[in-house]
Design a protein around this motif. Structure first.
Motif, mmCIF file in Angstrom:
data_model
loop_
_atom_site.group_PDB
_atom_site.id
_atom_site.type_symbol
_atom_site.label_atom_id
_atom_site.label_comp_id
_atom_site.label_asym_id
_atom_site.label_seq_id
_atom_site.Cartn_x
_atom_site.Cartn_y
_atom_site.Cartn_z
ATOM 1 N N ALA A 134 0.885 -1.315 0.113
ATOM 2 C CA ALA A 134 -0.129 -0.242 0.351
ATOM 3 C C ALA A 134 1.398 1.291 0.043
ATOM 4 N N ALA A 135 2.186 0.663 0.584
ATOM 5 C CA ALA A 135 2.758 2.431 0.768
ATOM 6 C C ALA A 135 3.305 2.355 -1.410
ATOM 7 N N ALA A 136 3.648 1.489 -1.591
ATOM 8 C CA ALA A 136 4.396 1.084 -2.389
ATOM 9 C C ALA A 136 3.474 2.098 -3.869
ATOM 10 N N ARG A 137 2.212 2.339 -3.663
ATOM 11 C CA ARG A 137 0.975 1.928 -4.952
ATOM 12 C C ARG A 137 1.108 3.624 -4.317
ATOM 13 N N ALA A 138 0.959 4.308 -2.856
ATOM 14 C CA ALA A 138 0.780 5.391 -2.863
ATOM 15 C C ALA A 138 1.719 6.705 -3.206
ATOM 16 N N ARG A 139 2.871 5.982 -3.004
ATOM 17 C CA ARG A 139 4.110 6.720 -4.239
ATOM 18 C C ARG A 139 3.950 7.139 -5.429
ATOM 19 N N GLU A 140 3.432 5.589 -5.668
ATOM 20 C CA GLU A 140 3.553 5.816 -7.139
ATOM 21 C C GLU A 140 2.370 6.187 -7.849
ATOM 22 N N ARG A 141 1.272 7.035 -6.817
ATOM 23 C CA ARG A 141 0.129 8.100 -7.214
ATOM 24 C C ARG A 141 0.862 9.248 -7.294
ATOM 25 N N ALA A 142 1.709 9.500 -6.159
ATOM 26 C CA ALA A 142 1.868 10.619 -5.158
ATOM 27 C C ALA A 142 3.194 11.010 -6.364
ATOM 28 N N HIS A 143 3.809 10.511 -6.661
ATOM 29 C CA HIS A 143 5.706 10.220 -7.638
ATOM 30 C C HIS A 143 5.321 10.481 -9.080
ATOM 31 N N GLY A 144 4.731 8.830 -9.143
ATOM 32 C CA GLY A 144 5.134 9.181 -10.411
ATOM 33 C C GLY A 144 5.441 6.885 -11.167
ATOM 34 N N PRO A 145 5.207 6.263 -11.605
ATOM 35 C CA PRO A 145 5.399 5.140 -11.289
ATOM 36 C C PRO A 145 7.044 5.070 -11.991
ATOM 37 N N ASP A 146 7.757 5.847 -12.338
ATOM 38 C CA ASP A 146 9.529 5.501 -12.168
ATOM 39 C C ASP A 146 9.982 6.481 -11.470
ATOM 40 N N ALA A 147 9.133 6.473 -10.511
ATOM 41 C CA ALA A 147 10.689 7.725 -9.557
ATOM 42 C C ALA A 147 10.526 7.170 -8.280
ATOM 43 N N LEU A 148 12.050 7.856 -7.825
ATOM 44 C CA LEU A 148 12.909 7.060 -7.264
ATOM 45 C C LEU A 148 12.525 6.474 -5.801
ATOM 46 N N ASP A 149 11.226 7.214 -5.252
ATOM 47 C CA ASP A 149 10.406 7.204 -4.087
ATOM 48 C C ASP A 149 10.221 5.594 -4.247
ATOM 49 N N THR A 150 9.225 5.517 -5.798
ATOM 50 C CA THR A 150 8.507 4.562 -6.187
ATOM 51 C C THR A 150 9.241 3.450 -5.933
ATOM 52 N N LEU A 151 10.545 3.150 -6.726
ATOM 53 C CA LEU A 151 10.994 2.103 -7.171
ATOM 54 C C LEU A 151 11.646 1.496 -6.020
ATOM 55 N N ALA A 152 12.243 2.630 -4.579
ATOM 56 C CA ALA A 152 13.494 2.484 -3.763
ATOM 57 C C ALA A 152 11.474 1.535 -2.851
ATOM 58 N N ALA A 153 10.446 1.909 -2.916
ATOM 59 C CA ALA A 153 9.473 1.447 -2.135
ATOM 60 C C ALA A 153 9.160 0.178 -2.481
ATOM 61 N N LEU A 154 9.472 -0.393 -4.131
ATOM 62 C CA LEU A 154 8.486 -1.655 -4.262
ATOM 63 C C LEU A 154 10.818 -2.330 -4.082
ATOM 64 N N CYS A 155 11.579 -2.110 -3.998
ATOM 65 C CA CYS A 155 12.677 -2.522 -3.584
ATOM 66 C C CYS A 155 12.577 -3.253 -2.189
ATOM 67 N N ASN A 156 12.192 -2.253 -1.471
ATOM 68 C CA ASN A 156 11.742 -2.259 -0.060
ATOM 69 C C ASN A 156 10.986 -3.190 -0.040
ATOM 70 N N LEU A 157 9.670 -3.404 -1.099
ATOM 71 C CA LEU A 157 9.026 -4.199 -0.459
ATOM 72 C C LEU A 157 9.045 -6.144 -1.357
ATOM 73 N N ALA A 158 10.109 -6.214 -2.216
ATOM 74 C CA ALA A 158 10.279 -7.389 -3.108
ATOM 75 C C ALA A 158 11.335 -8.046 -1.576
ATOM 76 N N GLN A 159 12.636 -6.957 -0.981
ATOM 77 C CA GLN A 159 12.835 -7.621 0.123
ATOM 78 C C GLN A 159 11.970 -8.416 0.983
ATOM 79 N N LEU A 160 11.517 -7.657 1.274
ATOM 80 C CA LEU A 160 9.915 -8.153 2.222
ATOM 81 C C LEU A 160 9.144 -9.875 1.926
ATOM 82 N N LEU A 161 8.984 -9.616 1.206
ATOM 83 C CA LEU A 161 9.138 -11.119 0.284
ATOM 84 C C LEU A 161 9.511 -11.668 -0.010
ATOM 85 N N ALA A 162 11.056 -11.311 -0.317
ATOM 86 C CA ALA A 162 12.138 -12.661 -0.289
ATOM 87 C C ALA A 162 12.357 -12.893 0.701
#
Length: 83
Positions: free
Chosen positions: A13-41
């Motif tokens: 949800a935090a990653a999606r919020a960043r994507e809405r706020a900053h765009g799909p390829d913004a650094l904040d969005t990409l970092a949030a996705l990386c954090n999510l992947a780390q948690l899933l892994a």
């Protein structure tokens, strides 16, 4: 990259919020996705989901950031560790 702890749904949800706020390829969005992947892994049951997310995030990082950008390198490193 700092390790992110939390429930996957909350982190997603935090990653999606960043994507809405900053765009799909913004650094904040990409970092949030990386954090999510780390948690899933960290969960063996969701490892495949983490690999898929990292592949997508790496493509986005390579497109939006420099190939030698620290986040791009971190996403690539995490993906290599899981493969």
């Amino acid at each position: 990259m700092a390790e992110y702890r939390g429930k996957p749904d909350d982190v997603r949800a935090a990653a999606r919020a960043r994507e809405r706020a900053h765009g799909p390829d913004a650094l904040d969005t990409l970092a949030a996705l990386c954090n999510l992947a780390q948690l899933l892994a960290s969960s063996h049951r969701r490892r495949g989901e983490a690999v898929d997310l990292l592949r997508d995030t790496l493509e986005r990082c390579e497109r939006a950031l420099r190939p030698d950008d620290p986040l791009t390198a971190e996403v690539r490193r995490q993906l290599e560790e899981l493969n």
